[in-house]
Design a protein around this motif. Structure first.
Motif, short mmCIF file in Angstrom:
data_model
loop_
_atom_site.label_atom_id
_atom_site.label_comp_id
_atom_site.label_asym_id
_atom_site.label_seq_id
_atom_site.Cartn_x
_atom_site.Cartn_y
_atom_site.Cartn_z
N TYR A 53 47.90 34.04 38.30
CA TYR A 53 46.62 33.74 37.66
C TYR A 53 46.63 34.11 36.17
CZ TYR A 53 44.01 32.45 41.81
OH TYR A 53 43.54 31.79 42.91
N TYR A 112 33.97 40.02 34.08
CA TYR A 112 34.05 38.86 34.97
C TYR A 112 35.00 37.85 34.34
CZ TYR A 112 29.79 41.16 36.39
OH TYR A 112 28.88 42.10 36.79
N GLY A 124 31.88 38.43 47.10
CA GLY A 124 33.29 38.65 46.79
C GLY A 124 33.79 37.66 45.76
N ASP A 125 35.08 37.73 45.48
CA ASP A 125 35.69 36.77 44.56
C ASP A 125 35.59 35.37 45.17
OD1 ASP A 125 36.35 38.91 42.97
OD2 ASP A 125 38.45 38.94 43.55
N GLN A 126 35.51 34.36 44.32
CA GLN A 126 35.43 32.99 44.79
C GLN A 126 36.65 32.22 44.30
OE1 GLN A 126 31.51 31.21 44.32
NE2 GLN A 126 30.67 33.25 43.98
N GLU A 127 37.28 31.47 45.21
CA GLU A 127 38.48 30.70 44.85
C GLU A 127 38.28 29.24 45.22
OE1 GLU A 127 43.06 31.77 44.87
OE2 GLU A 127 42.33 31.41 46.89
N SER A 170 35.90 42.92 37.63
CA SER A 170 36.40 44.29 37.81
C SER A 170 35.26 45.25 37.52
CB SER A 170 37.59 44.56 36.89
OG SER A 170 37.21 44.43 35.54
N LYS A 202 39.97 30.91 40.24
CA LYS A 202 39.34 32.05 40.88
C LYS A 202 38.31 32.64 39.93
CE LYS A 202 41.80 35.83 41.55
NZ LYS A 202 42.67 36.88 42.14
N THR A 205 36.35 36.03 39.42
CA THR A 205 36.54 37.40 39.87
C THR A 205 35.95 38.38 38.88
OG1 THR A 205 38.24 38.96 40.64
CG2 THR A 205 38.82 37.57 38.78
#
Length: 105
Positions: free
Chosen positions: A14, A92, A62-65, A55, A51, A53
């Motif tokens: 990524y 983000y 949650g994270d989206q992919e 931190s 993705k 995401t």
């Protein structure tokens, strides 16, 4: 945060496309709305992944992919609700990579 223009990659790791940092105090909730287009450069045996995401965050979903094959443009949009109760900087990202389908598990 916005990013215009095209980005390309042959990486299977990524890479960051858009980064947004938000400084928060305790009990701050953050709602992120996102939208992007993606396509693969050809219809060969490969897939592109995006993705969304973060931190230092606590996203409800949650994270989206997202992923696709083929050489047509497709539009994606969504939101991420971060209900973390901690203070500090939350970061983000929208990230993307490419991977050959024949190496997928």
């Amino acid at each position: 945060a916005t990013s215009t223009g095209e980005s390309t990659t042959t990486s299977t790791v990524y890479s960051d496309k858009v980064t947004l940092s938000v400084s928060t105090v305790s009990a701050t909730r953050v709602m992120i709305f996102f939208g992007f287009e993606m396509k693969h450069s050809s219809s060969n045996n490969a897939r592109v992944y995006v993705k969304v995401t973060g931190s230092n965050d606590s996203p409800v979903s949650g994270d989206q992919e997202f992923s696709q094959t083929g050489n047509g443009y497709n539009q994606y949009s969504g939101q991420m609700f971060d209900n973390g109760s901690h203070s500090g900087t939350r970061t983000y990202k929208i990230q993307f990579k490419r991977k050959n389908q024949d190496t997928q598990n």
